[in-house]
Design an enzyme around this catalytic site. Structure first.
Site, PDB file in Angstrom:
ATOM      1  N   HIS A  53       0.739  -1.207  -0.194  1.00  0.00           N
ATOM      2  CA  HIS A  53      -0.060  -0.030   0.122  1.00  0.00           C
ATOM      3  C   HIS A  53       0.752   1.098  -0.163  1.00  0.00           C
ATOM      4  O   HIS A  53       2.162   1.095   0.383  1.00  0.00           O
ATOM      5  CB  HIS A  53      -0.866  -0.018   1.357  1.00  0.00           C
ATOM      6  CG  HIS A  53      -1.835  -0.994   1.269  1.00  0.00           C
ATOM      7  ND1 HIS A  53      -2.806  -0.920   2.147  1.00  0.00           N
ATOM      8  CD2 HIS A  53      -2.015  -2.108   0.425  1.00  0.00           C
ATOM      9  CE1 HIS A  53      -3.727  -2.028   2.080  1.00  0.00           C
ATOM     10  NE2 HIS A  53      -3.408  -2.791   0.751  1.00  0.00           N
ATOM     11  N   GLU A  55       1.057   3.807   1.765  1.00  0.00           N
ATOM     12  CA  GLU A  55       1.380   4.329   3.145  1.00  0.00           C
ATOM     13  C   GLU A  55       2.715   3.474   3.596  1.00  0.00           C
ATOM     14  O   GLU A  55       3.632   3.834   4.018  1.00  0.00           O
ATOM     15  CB  GLU A  55       0.442   4.116   4.231  1.00  0.00           C
ATOM     16  CG  GLU A  55      -0.752   4.960   3.820  1.00  0.00           C
ATOM     17  CD  GLU A  55      -1.923   4.195   3.116  1.00  0.00           C
ATOM     18  OE1 GLU A  55      -1.682   3.699   2.162  1.00  0.00           O
ATOM     19  OE2 GLU A  55      -3.145   4.073   3.819  1.00  0.00           O
TER      20      GLU A  55
END
EC number: 3.5.4.33
Length: 149
Positions: A53, A55
């Site tokens: 992801h 992040e």
């Protein structure tokens, strides 16, 4: 750079992710001095990695650069409410502030679902600011998923 400029940079990463066929989520990590020090969009399909992801990718990049597992003083801008996995990583990395765009009622882990930062087992909770460029972030997601549904 200003606060909205950082979210615009995250939106650029989300658009790039969409062009690669990834779910359009983008993130930028900002140093305590206010500079963008890492940027990424989702790469789960490209890397065959469910943890890739946006992040997680920016946290990994900055931690590797600093040779540290913690990033005190750093702020994260992301176009979508982080999932529980990403929220847990933000806590472990000691991210100072989280700014996010669109809420995620299905898979969010901050204001929805697991609400990771509210648990007593959570050792660190960042300051949270939501709804930043929410309309733009939500439109990217809607436009990406519309032909797939």
């Amino acid at each position: 750079m200003e606060f909205n400029d950082h979210m615009q940079a995250a939106l650029e990463e989300a658009r790039a992710a969409a062009r690669r066929g990834e779910v359009p989520v983008g993130a930028v990590l900002v140093s305590p001095e206010g500079a963008i020090v890492a940027r990424a969009g989702n790469r789960t399909r490209e890397l065959s990695d469910p943890t890739a992801h946006a992040e997680i990718l920016v946290i990994r990049a900055r931690c590797a650069e600093l040779q540290s597992e913690r990033l005190p003083g750093h702020d994260l801008y992301v176009t979508l409410e982080p999932c529980a996995m990403c929220a847990t990583a933000l806590s472990a990395a000691r991210i100072r502030r989280l700014y996010y765009g669109a809420p995620d009622s299905k898979s969010g882990g901050v204001a929805h679902g697991a609400r990771v930062f509210t648990h007593p087992q959570c050792h660190h909770a960042p300051e949270i600011y939501d709804g930043i460029a929410e309309a733009d972030a939500a439109a990217l997601l809607r436009n990406f998923f519309a032909p797939r549904r």
